[in-house]
Design a protein around this motif. Structure first.
Motif, mmCIF file in Angstrom:
data_model
loop_
_atom_site.group_PDB
_atom_site.id
_atom_site.type_symbol
_atom_site.label_atom_id
_atom_site.label_comp_id
_atom_site.label_asym_id
_atom_site.label_seq_id
_atom_site.Cartn_x
_atom_site.Cartn_y
_atom_site.Cartn_z
ATOM 1 N N GLU A 138 0.978 7.712 -7.393
ATOM 2 C CA GLU A 138 1.059 7.306 -5.862
ATOM 3 C C GLU A 138 2.824 7.572 -5.614
ATOM 4 O OE1 GLU A 138 -2.213 4.083 -5.001
ATOM 5 O OE2 GLU A 138 -0.525 3.698 -6.205
ATOM 6 N N THR B 271 0.882 -1.044 -0.020
ATOM 7 C CA THR B 271 0.114 -0.030 -0.011
ATOM 8 C C THR B 271 0.879 1.166 0.100
ATOM 9 O OG1 THR B 271 0.129 0.283 2.388
ATOM 10 C CG2 THR B 271 -1.617 -1.253 1.536
ATOM 11 N N PRO B 272 0.537 2.288 -0.286
ATOM 12 C CA PRO B 272 1.265 3.441 -0.425
ATOM 13 C C PRO B 272 1.972 3.872 1.022
ATOM 14 C CG PRO B 272 -0.647 4.013 -1.745
ATOM 15 C CD PRO B 272 -0.671 2.686 -1.069
ATOM 16 N N LEU C 217 3.133 0.403 -7.012
ATOM 17 C CA LEU C 217 2.532 1.719 -7.196
ATOM 18 C C LEU C 217 2.256 2.187 -8.543
ATOM 19 C CD1 LEU C 217 3.187 1.362 -4.196
ATOM 20 C CD2 LEU C 217 3.533 3.684 -3.944
ATOM 21 N N LEU D 288 9.629 2.113 -6.473
ATOM 22 C CA LEU D 288 8.228 2.285 -5.845
ATOM 23 C C LEU D 288 7.420 1.676 -6.742
ATOM 24 C CD1 LEU D 288 8.235 6.158 -4.675
ATOM 25 C CD2 LEU D 288 7.904 4.004 -3.165
ATOM 26 N N ILE E 184 4.880 10.196 -3.127
ATOM 27 C CA ILE E 184 5.870 9.641 -2.286
ATOM 28 C C ILE E 184 7.185 10.560 -2.431
ATOM 29 C CG2 ILE E 184 7.138 7.533 -1.382
ATOM 30 C CD1 ILE E 184 4.516 6.098 -1.690
#
Length: 169
Positions: free
Chosen positions: A48, A13-14, A44, A39, A52
């Motif tokens: 997203e 999940t993020p 992701l 990532l 991040i």
């Protein structure tokens, strides 16, 4: 027990990805490109990953100028690379001209030239070619491959005493 070779990638999940990637960035300096690739491997999407990366930059865990500076210091001091090779590598890593210039400011001219002389002396000791002109050319090609500039190589070769063996003509 053996781990499976065809290990399926784990998706995060993020929130989980942020924790993992923060540790990844804290371990050593990273580029945005490296972090984004990592990532994306976590499953992701681009948005997203972008969010991040922005957060990591704001929290100073990700800083490409700092990466470039550390990269340059390490490659000059440890690997004794020349500016041209470092520049090429930084461009390949996708850094901006601004970051590259900031990184290259880390090069201490005296240390840089001493590295060139040290490499020249080491290569001279190892070189088996006895013909003075071929010997000089081989050493020059080696130093060019390390990323040093031609004018500095010529100056170093001249200072080195025209490379021992040159008087044997």
């Amino acid at each position: 027990m053996f781990k499976s070779a065809d290990k399926t990638p784990k998706f995060y999940t993020p929130g989980e990805a942020l924790q993992k990637i923060a540790a990844f960035c804290a371990y050593q300096e990273r580029t945005h490109k490296e972090v984004e690739a990592k990532l994306r491997s976590y499953g992701l999407d681009e948005d997203e990953a972008g969010e991040i990366i922005i957060r990591l930059s704001r929290e100073k865990l990700l800083d490409e100028v700092r990466f470039a500076q550390a990269f340059v210091r390490g490659h000059v001091n440890q690997k004794k690379w020349g500016r041209r090779r470092i520049l090429q590598d930084l461009k390949q890593k996708g850094l901006s001209e601004f970051c590259i210039k900031a990184g290259l400011k880390e090069v201490d001219g005296d240390v840089y030239y001493q590295n060139l002389l040290d490499l020249l002396a080491k290569k001279d000791r190892q070189e088996k070619e006895s013909h003075p002109h071929k010997r000089r050319q081989k050493i020059s090609v080696f130093l060019t491959g390390k990323g040093y500039e031609q004018d500095l190589i010529k100056m170093a070769l001249d200072e080195f005493g025209k490379v021992p063996g040159a008087d044997d003509e």
